[in-house]
Scaffold this motif. Structure first.
Motif, PDB file in Angstrom:
ATOM      1  N   GLU A  57       0.848  -1.194   0.000  1.00 46.08           N
ATOM      2  CA  GLU A  57       0.000   0.000   0.000  1.00 46.08           C
ATOM      3  C   GLU A  57       0.881   1.240   0.000  1.00 46.08           C
ATOM      4  O   GLU A  57       2.019   1.212   0.463  1.00 46.08           O
ATOM      5  CB  GLU A  57      -0.906   0.018   1.235  1.00 46.08           C
ATOM      6  N   ASN A  62      -3.609   3.266   0.179  1.00 44.43           N
ATOM      7  CA  ASN A  62      -4.205   2.800  -1.081  1.00 44.43           C
ATOM      8  C   ASN A  62      -3.395   1.642  -1.646  1.00 44.43           C
ATOM      9  O   ASN A  62      -2.163   1.645  -1.587  1.00 44.43           O
ATOM     10  CB  ASN A  62      -4.246   3.939  -2.104  1.00 44.43           C
ATOM     11  N   THR A  63      -4.077   0.665  -2.219  1.00 44.99           N
ATOM     12  CA  THR A  63      -3.417  -0.473  -2.838  1.00 44.99           C
ATOM     13  C   THR A  63      -2.670  -0.026  -4.087  1.00 44.99           C
ATOM     14  O   THR A  63      -3.246   0.617  -4.961  1.00 44.99           O
ATOM     15  CB  THR A  63      -4.456  -1.541  -3.217  1.00 44.99           C
TER      16      THR A  63
END
Length: 101
Positions: A57, A62-63
């Motif tokens: 991440e 966020n990925t």
């Protein structure tokens, strides 16, 4: 002598295998200054934990997508390898990490 070896790939896909980017060997390293950048040179991850434990991440949680990421790490040794290394000794490592989901 200090030993710190980083893998060149990891697969943070939640299957329980190779989900974290962690060092393969970590001996006599007390701290790091690790920075990971995407292909455009943007900082996506950083840590001072020698165990890293990056889960794929970015800094905002966020990925990140599959791809190749560049890292630069400054290593700070704990000086406990038979007294041969003072605590202020450091080294710089850099390379690429392949993130595969």
């Amino acid at each position: 002598c200090p030993e710190y070896e980083l893998p060149n790939a990891f697969t943070p896909n939640g299957d329980g295998f190779n989900d974290l980017f962690i060092p393969r060997q970590n001996r006599f390293v007390r701290e790091i200054d690790l920075k990971v950048f995407n292909r455009w040179g943007n900082l996506v991850f950083e840590t001072t934990n020698p165990n890293i434990e990056w889960n794929g991440e970015d800094l905002n949680g966020n990925t990140l997508p599959d791809g190749t990421y560049f890292y630069s790490a400054r290593l700070f040794f704990n000086g406990q390898s038979g007294g041969q290394l003072p605590s202020d000794v450091s080294a710089v490592r850099s390379g690429y990490i392949e993130l595969v989901r």
